[in-house]
Design a protein around this motif. Structure first.
Motif, PDB file in Angstrom:
ATOM      1  N   VAL A   1       0.876  -1.176   0.000  1.00 25.87           N
ATOM      2  CA  VAL A   1       0.000   0.000   0.000  1.00 25.87           C
ATOM      3  C   VAL A   1       0.913   1.225   0.000  1.00 25.87           C
ATOM      4  O   VAL A   1       1.652   1.452   0.960  1.00 25.87           O
ATOM      5  CB  VAL A   1      -0.942   0.029   1.224  1.00 25.87           C
TER       6      VAL A   1
ATOM      7  N   VAL B   1       4.003   7.192   2.073  1.00 30.96           N
ATOM      8  CA  VAL B   1       4.125   6.109   3.054  1.00 30.96           C
ATOM      9  C   VAL B   1       3.908   4.792   2.313  1.00 30.96           C
ATOM     10  O   VAL B   1       2.851   4.585   1.709  1.00 30.96           O
ATOM     11  CB  VAL B   1       3.095   6.250   4.196  1.00 30.96           C
ATOM     12  N   VAL B   2       4.928   3.935   2.338  1.00 32.61           N
ATOM     13  CA  VAL B   2       4.850   2.655   1.635  1.00 32.61           C
ATOM     14  C   VAL B   2       4.931   1.528   2.664  1.00 32.61           C
ATOM     15  O   VAL B   2       5.926   1.408   3.384  1.00 32.61           O
ATOM     16  CB  VAL B   2       5.986   2.505   0.607  1.00 32.61           C
ATOM     17  N   ASP B   3       3.870   0.737   2.753  1.00 33.25           N
ATOM     18  CA  ASP B   3       3.842  -0.404   3.677  1.00 33.25           C
ATOM     19  C   ASP B   3       3.754  -1.698   2.874  1.00 33.25           C
ATOM     20  O   ASP B   3       2.980  -1.795   1.918  1.00 33.25           O
ATOM     21  CB  ASP B   3       2.641  -0.308   4.627  1.00 33.25           C
TER      22      ASP B   3
ATOM     23  N   LYS C   1      -5.850   1.325   8.676  1.00 34.37           N
ATOM     24  CA  LYS C   1      -4.494   1.032   9.175  1.00 34.37           C
ATOM     25  C   LYS C   1      -4.450   1.233  10.685  1.00 34.37           C
ATOM     26  O   LYS C   1      -4.873   2.271  11.202  1.00 34.37           O
ATOM     27  CB  LYS C   1      -3.497   1.955   8.473  1.00 34.37           C
TER      28      LYS C   1
ATOM     29  N   SER D   1       2.204  -5.890   8.605  1.00 33.10           N
ATOM     30  CA  SER D   1       3.389  -5.337   7.942  1.00 33.10           C
ATOM     31  C   SER D   1       4.588  -6.266   8.050  1.00 33.10           C
ATOM     32  O   SER D   1       4.831  -6.879   9.096  1.00 33.10           O
ATOM     33  CB  SER D   1       3.731  -3.985   8.568  1.00 33.10           C
TER      34      SER D   1
ATOM     35  N   GLN E   1       7.543  -4.927   7.663  1.00 31.26           N
ATOM     36  CA  GLN E   1       8.582  -4.052   8.233  1.00 31.26           C
ATOM     37  C   GLN E   1       8.415  -3.847   9.737  1.00 31.26           C
ATOM     38  O   GLN E   1       9.379  -3.572  10.446  1.00 31.26           O
ATOM     39  CB  GLN E   1       8.534  -2.674   7.532  1.00 31.26           C
TER      40      GLN E   1
END
Lengths: 95, 95
Positions: free
Chosen positions: A5, A87-89, B7, B43, B45
């Motif tokens: 996303v 914002v890259v998730d 989110k 996520s 990350q």
């Protein structure tokens, strides 16, 4: 599968240009072998807010995508249109 | 079609409990007539970061979803697990 996303706030005066580039990026990305789905989306609440929702077969497919001609040509052009940090998730399904 | 990206940052000590509730919410939401897709994602990350990615037929389907027994029972329980404000964006496809 990995879902990306990438949420971006686009300057109002750039939205039309952004959509044209996003259209090309979506079409060419969907044609990649490792792409399961790829959409460009605009917020209903705030026309400036956009996100790409991308589902890829695996990390290798993402690495190949990030090196394609269309990615390396189009994505850097988005930077000048941003009205805030991107914002890259990256996600995997949790259940 | 309307896509919702919700989110949430979940406290580390609540992740297991969150996944159990998210699993039930996903299964019951997918069974709704107006639900096109519904996933719970974690996520890569940061294990605390999660999002629901939901695609609904239209706003009426979302209104029906928001009034279901599973939504009104499960979603309020997430609040106590948050480690920061939830961000809910509603999108339509832009290209």
């Amino acid at each position: 599968m990995i879902t990306i996303v990438a949420k971006q706030i686009i300057r109002k005066d750039c939205i039309e240009q952004y959509h044209a580039l996003a259209k090309e990026l979506v079409e060419k990305s969907r044609a990649e072998e490792g792409c399961i789905s790829y959409t460009s989306n605009q917020s209903i609440q705030d026309e400036r807010i956009h996100c790409f929702i991308e589902v890829w077969k695996d990390q290798e497919a993402i690495d190949i995508h990030n090196a394609t001609e269309h990615f390396t040509r189009i994505v850097p052009q988005f930077g000048a249109m941003f009205d805030g940090p991107e914002v890259v998730d990256l996600y995997t399904e949790s259940v």
